[in-house]
Write a protein that holds these residues in place. Structure first.
Motif, PDB file in Angstrom:
ATOM      1  N   GLU A  69      31.547  87.427  13.548  1.00  0.00           N
ATOM      2  CA  GLU A  69      30.307  88.140  13.202  1.00  0.00           C
ATOM      3  C   GLU A  69      29.165  87.683  14.106  1.00  0.00           C
ATOM      4  N   ARG A  70      29.097  86.392  14.391  1.00  0.00           N
ATOM      5  CA  ARG A  70      28.052  85.863  15.278  1.00  0.00           C
ATOM      6  C   ARG A  70      28.207  86.445  16.689  1.00  0.00           C
ATOM      7  N   TRP A  71      29.449  86.517  17.169  1.00  0.00           N
ATOM      8  CA  TRP A  71      29.680  87.105  18.493  1.00  0.00           C
ATOM      9  C   TRP A  71      29.280  88.576  18.521  1.00  0.00           C
ATOM     10  N   GLU A  72      29.510  89.285  17.419  1.00  0.00           N
ATOM     11  CA  GLU A  72      29.112  90.691  17.328  1.00  0.00           C
ATOM     12  C   GLU A  72      27.600  90.830  17.501  1.00  0.00           C
ATOM     13  N   ILE A  73      26.863  89.939  16.852  1.00  0.00           N
ATOM     14  CA  ILE A  73      25.399  89.982  16.886  1.00  0.00           C
ATOM     15  C   ILE A  73      24.868  89.541  18.251  1.00  0.00           C
ATOM     16  N   GLU A  74      25.426  88.450  18.775  1.00  0.00           N
ATOM     17  CA  GLU A  74      24.900  87.856  20.006  1.00  0.00           C
ATOM     18  C   GLU A  74      25.378  88.560  21.270  1.00  0.00           C
ATOM     19  N   GLY A  75      26.538  89.204  21.221  1.00  0.00           N
ATOM     20  CA  GLY A  75      27.104  89.842  22.416  1.00  0.00           C
ATOM     21  C   GLY A  75      26.378  91.119  22.768  1.00  0.00           C
ATOM     22  N   SER A  76      26.120  91.307  24.055  1.00  0.00           N
ATOM     23  CA  SER A  76      25.400  92.508  24.495  1.00  0.00           C
ATOM     24  C   SER A  76      26.316  93.732  24.572  1.00  0.00           C
ATOM     25  N   GLY A  77      27.612  93.525  24.506  1.00  0.00           N
ATOM     26  CA  GLY A  77      28.578  94.621  24.551  1.00  0.00           C
ATOM     27  C   GLY A  77      29.972  94.054  24.394  1.00  0.00           C
ATOM     28  N   ASP A  80      31.094  91.268  26.903  1.00  0.00           N
ATOM     29  CA  ASP A  80      30.415  89.999  26.604  1.00  0.00           C
ATOM     30  C   ASP A  80      31.045  89.323  25.384  1.00  0.00           C
ATOM     31  N   ARG A  81      31.397  90.123  24.369  1.00  0.00           N
ATOM     32  CA  ARG A  81      31.991  89.556  23.151  1.00  0.00           C
ATOM     33  C   ARG A  81      33.392  89.015  23.415  1.00  0.00           C
ATOM     34  N   ILE A  82      34.184  89.752  24.218  1.00  0.00           N
ATOM     35  CA  ILE A  82      35.525  89.263  24.565  1.00  0.00           C
ATOM     36  C   ILE A  82      35.402  87.972  25.372  1.00  0.00           C
ATOM     37  N   ARG A  83      34.402  87.909  26.231  1.00  0.00           N
ATOM     38  CA  ARG A  83      34.169  86.696  27.013  1.00  0.00           C
ATOM     39  C   ARG A  83      33.899  85.498  26.086  1.00  0.00           C
ATOM     40  N   SER A  84      33.243  85.725  24.969  1.00  0.00           N
ATOM     41  CA  SER A  84      33.011  84.647  23.990  1.00  0.00           C
ATOM     42  C   SER A  84      34.331  84.087  23.481  1.00  0.00           C
ATOM     43  N   PHE A  85      35.305  84.991  23.241  1.00  0.00           N
ATOM     44  CA  PHE A  85      36.628  84.542  22.814  1.00  0.00           C
ATOM     45  C   PHE A  85      37.268  83.668  23.898  1.00  0.00           C
ATOM     46  N   ILE A  86      37.210  84.123  25.130  1.00  0.00           N
ATOM     47  CA  ILE A  86      37.802  83.373  26.239  1.00  0.00           C
ATOM     48  C   ILE A  86      37.169  81.982  26.345  1.00  0.00           C
ATOM     49  N   HIS A  87      35.865  81.908  26.124  1.00  0.00           N
ATOM     50  CA  HIS A  87      35.140  80.642  26.283  1.00  0.00           C
ATOM     51  C   HIS A  87      35.427  79.616  25.197  1.00  0.00           C
ATOM     52  N   LEU A 132      39.846  91.633  18.664  1.00  0.00           N
ATOM     53  CA  LEU A 132      39.971  91.878  20.103  1.00  0.00           C
ATOM     54  C   LEU A 132      40.359  93.330  20.381  1.00  0.00           C
ATOM     55  N   ARG A 133      41.281  93.879  19.581  1.00  0.00           N
ATOM     56  CA  ARG A 133      41.681  95.281  19.750  1.00  0.00           C
ATOM     57  C   ARG A 133      40.456  96.194  19.627  1.00  0.00           C
ATOM     58  N   ARG A 134      39.621  95.898  18.642  1.00  0.00           N
ATOM     59  CA  ARG A 134      38.402  96.703  18.461  1.00  0.00           C
ATOM     60  C   ARG A 134      37.485  96.592  19.672  1.00  0.00           C
ATOM     61  N   GLN A 135      37.346  95.376  20.217  1.00  0.00           N
ATOM     62  CA  GLN A 135      36.480  95.181  21.379  1.00  0.00           C
ATOM     63  C   GLN A 135      37.020  95.920  22.601  1.00  0.00           C
ATOM     64  N   ILE A 172      42.293  74.188  32.476  1.00  0.00           N
ATOM     65  CA  ILE A 172      41.606  75.040  31.491  1.00  0.00           C
ATOM     66  C   ILE A 172      40.520  75.851  32.185  1.00  0.00           C
ATOM     67  N   ARG A 173      39.684  75.176  32.981  1.00  0.00           N
ATOM     68  CA  ARG A 173      38.575  75.856  33.657  1.00  0.00           C
ATOM     69  C   ARG A 173      39.083  76.935  34.621  1.00  0.00           C
ATOM     70  N   GLN A 174      40.134  76.626  35.350  1.00  0.00           N
ATOM     71  CA  GLN A 174      40.714  77.577  36.298  1.00  0.00           C
ATOM     72  C   GLN A 174      41.246  78.808  35.567  1.00  0.00           C
ATOM     73  N   GLU A 175      41.968  78.592  34.467  1.00  0.00           N
ATOM     74  CA  GLU A 175      42.526  79.707  33.705  1.00  0.00           C
ATOM     75  C   GLU A 175      41.438  80.550  33.044  1.00  0.00           C
ATOM     76  N   VAL A 176      40.397  79.903  32.549  1.00  0.00           N
ATOM     77  CA  VAL A 176      39.283  80.643  31.948  1.00  0.00           C
ATOM     78  C   VAL A 176      38.635  81.540  32.999  1.00  0.00           C
ATOM     79  N   GLU A 177      38.456  81.018  34.205  1.00  0.00           N
ATOM     80  CA  GLU A 177      37.875  81.818  35.289  1.00  0.00           C
ATOM     81  C   GLU A 177      38.763  83.015  35.614  1.00  0.00           C
ATOM     82  N   GLU A 178      40.076  82.800  35.635  1.00  0.00           N
ATOM     83  CA  GLU A 178      41.002  83.910  35.910  1.00  0.00           C
ATOM     84  C   GLU A 178      40.987  84.942  34.780  1.00  0.00           C
ATOM     85  N   MET A 179      40.860  84.479  33.537  1.00  0.00           N
ATOM     86  CA  MET A 179      40.771  85.416  32.412  1.00  0.00           C
ATOM     87  C   MET A 179      39.481  86.219  32.475  1.00  0.00           C
ATOM     88  N   ARG A 180      38.405  85.588  32.919  1.00  0.00           N
ATOM     89  CA  ARG A 180      37.128  86.313  33.084  1.00  0.00           C
ATOM     90  C   ARG A 180      37.274  87.392  34.156  1.00  0.00           C
TER      91      ARG A 180
END
Length: 197
Positions: A69-77, A80-87, A132-135, A172-180
């Protein structure tokens, strides 16, 4: 915010211990010692370890819903919200390196034990999958939204497992960058498709 009840303290301590030691290797005594209460007081709140497990899963589900719910509110789209999951992998990297993913390790352990609460624990993955499916649908990828959600869940679990095995923060950092980058290409693909229609 009101002070935490003894029951809340027991659930929080059990949650930490189940994550760090595993459900099977955590005893009533371990939890009672962590909360610093007598066994009698402990049994007043919970009669069995399975009852505690149920309360831990309920608490994790509630906390996950609050986070989403917080990601829904804070994410600009949706991107951005999926990126919150990745992070999550970056935000929790120290714990992930030591203990793996809290959702994955619990679900895996309960599956190995053939525990009755396995289906309840799996609801945590279902919650992430549905969100995630919804996003991805909102991102314009309705046709493959569920496949993309499952891919991202699987990849994040793989990263958590290998980061735990090798204690490798750079990985972890390398994989997060690739997921982004992957997410960016998903969004660009959806944009190209919408322009061509």
């Amino acid at each position: 915010m009101p002070d935490k009840t003894t029951r809340d303290q027991i659930v929080e301590a059990a949650d930490r211990l189940f994550y760090r030691q595993g459900y099977e290797h955590t005893s009533f005594s371990d939890i009672a010692d962590a909360v610093q209460i007598s066994r009698g007081n402990f049994y007043y709140h919970f009669k069995s370890k399975d009852e505690i497990l149920g309360a831990v899963i309920e608490a994790r589900l509630a906390n996950t819903r609050t986070m989403l719910e917080r990601w829904e509110i804070e994410g600009s789209g949706p991107e951005d919200r999926i990126r919150s999951f990745i992070h999550i992998l970056i935000a929790n990297r120290a714990d992930i390196k030591r203990h793996g993913c809290p959702v994955g390790t619990l679900c895996g352990e309960l599956a190995k034990l053939g525990h009755a609460a396995q289906a309840e624990a799996n609801q945590l993955f279902t919650l992430f999958r549905t969100w995630l499916r919804r996003q991805f649908t909102l991102l314009g990828r309705e046709a493959d939204a569920d496949a993309l959600a499952m891919h991202l869940l699987a990849r994040s679990q793989g990263v958590a497992t290998l980061a735990n095995a090798f204690h490798d923060e750079k990985f972890i950092r390398q994989e997060v960058e690739e997921m982004r980058d992957w997410l960016r290409s998903c969004a660009e693909g959806a944009l190209r498709q919408s322009r061509s229609q």
